[in-house]
Design a protein around this motif. Structure first.
Motif, PDB file in Angstrom:
ATOM      1  N   VAL A  32       5.001  -2.169  -1.562  1.00  0.00           N
ATOM      2  CA  VAL A  32       4.189  -1.048  -1.070  1.00  0.00           C
ATOM      3  C   VAL A  32       5.107  -0.038  -0.376  1.00  0.00           C
ATOM      4  O   VAL A  32       5.177   0.024   0.855  1.00  0.00           O
ATOM      5  N   ARG A  43       2.259   8.480   2.416  1.00  0.00           N
ATOM      6  CA  ARG A  43       1.304   7.391   2.345  1.00  0.00           C
ATOM      7  C   ARG A  43       1.991   6.197   1.694  1.00  0.00           C
ATOM      8  O   ARG A  43       2.971   6.344   0.963  1.00  0.00           O
ATOM      9  N   MET A  45       1.849   3.227  -0.988  1.00  0.00           N
ATOM     10  CA  MET A  45       1.182   2.992  -2.259  1.00  0.00           C
ATOM     11  C   MET A  45       1.765   1.744  -2.922  1.00  0.00           C
ATOM     12  O   MET A  45       2.961   1.465  -2.770  1.00  0.00           O
ATOM     13  N   PHE A  59       2.320   4.312 -10.160  1.00  0.00           N
ATOM     14  CA  PHE A  59       1.388   3.981  -9.090  1.00  0.00           C
ATOM     15  C   PHE A  59      -0.016   4.332  -9.574  1.00  0.00           C
ATOM     16  O   PHE A  59      -0.169   5.114 -10.507  1.00  0.00           O
ATOM     17  N   THR A  61      -3.882   5.910  -8.449  1.00  0.00           N
ATOM     18  CA  THR A  61      -4.463   6.786  -7.444  1.00  0.00           C
ATOM     19  C   THR A  61      -5.852   7.244  -7.859  1.00  0.00           C
ATOM     20  O   THR A  61      -6.227   7.139  -9.022  1.00  0.00           O
TER      21      THR A  61
END
Length: 197
Positions: A32, A43, A45, A59, A61
């Protein structure tokens, strides 16, 4: 100094191995990483995939998120990953893009678990004001495993963030002296150089 770090080729291979492991092992400290966008927002992720040549990171989203709007069809993105046990920090910079449709997004959606897909059932996009603490999920799926029929509307909100790294900054922390290398990707692949930490 660790023998694996005696050559730039070995350093690059080690960085790739760390990120590939992170993409498949949720216990990896690099699973992460922090992802930053051009607007200065950061952020954490979940890293879902890393190409063996470090040419592409994936990733997941929500297509309605602010970052999806900032990145859209192409924008600068950065990634910061750290493994405290290995004493290794990786910083990557490159171009990111959001793909909501197509073979990569479709395959990522198909491979995701029902619980992971459930996140995209939120009735409003990430960051939408709420009257109080909430998940944003419909009541019938909050805390439950949704079935495939319940998950159908979620696909419209799902997207992948694809990042093509152009630069890598590798830092190994050691009590007898840190080591640092930088890499840039060109037409002939990655070219690296040692730099002072």
């Amino acid at each position: 100094m660790n023998e694996v770090f005696q050559s730039l080729d070995m350093v690059l291979a080690d960085a790739a191995a760390h990120l590939q492991r992170a993409a498949r092992d949720r216990r990896s400290p690099m699973h992460v990483p922090v992802v930053g966008t051009a607007d200065g927002d950061l952020r954490m992720m979940v890293l879902r995939d890393c190409a063996p040549d470090l040419g592409l990171l994936r990733f997941h989203t929500d297509a309605r998120s602010a970052k999806a709007g900032v990145i859209a069809d192409g924008a600068p993105v950065s990634v910061l990953a750290f493994d405290p046990e290995a004493k290794l920090q990786l910083r990557l910079r490159g171009m990111g893009r959001i793909e909501q449709q197509g073979p990569v997004a479709d395959a990522a959606w198909a491979a995701a678990t029902p619980y992971a897909r459930r996140c995209y059932l939120a009735e409003a996009g990430p960051g939408t004001p709420a009257d109080g603490p909430c998940s944003g999920l419909p009541t019938e799926v909050e805390g439950a495993k949704p079935d495939e029929a319940q998950l159908l509307p979620a696909r419209d909100n799902f997207a992948v963030l694809l990042i093509e790294p152009e630069r890598i900054d590798w830092l190994y922390l050691a009590h007898n002296g840190h080591r640092r290398a930088q890499f840039a990707r060109g037409q002939d692949g990655w070219q690296g150089a040692w730099v002072v930490p």
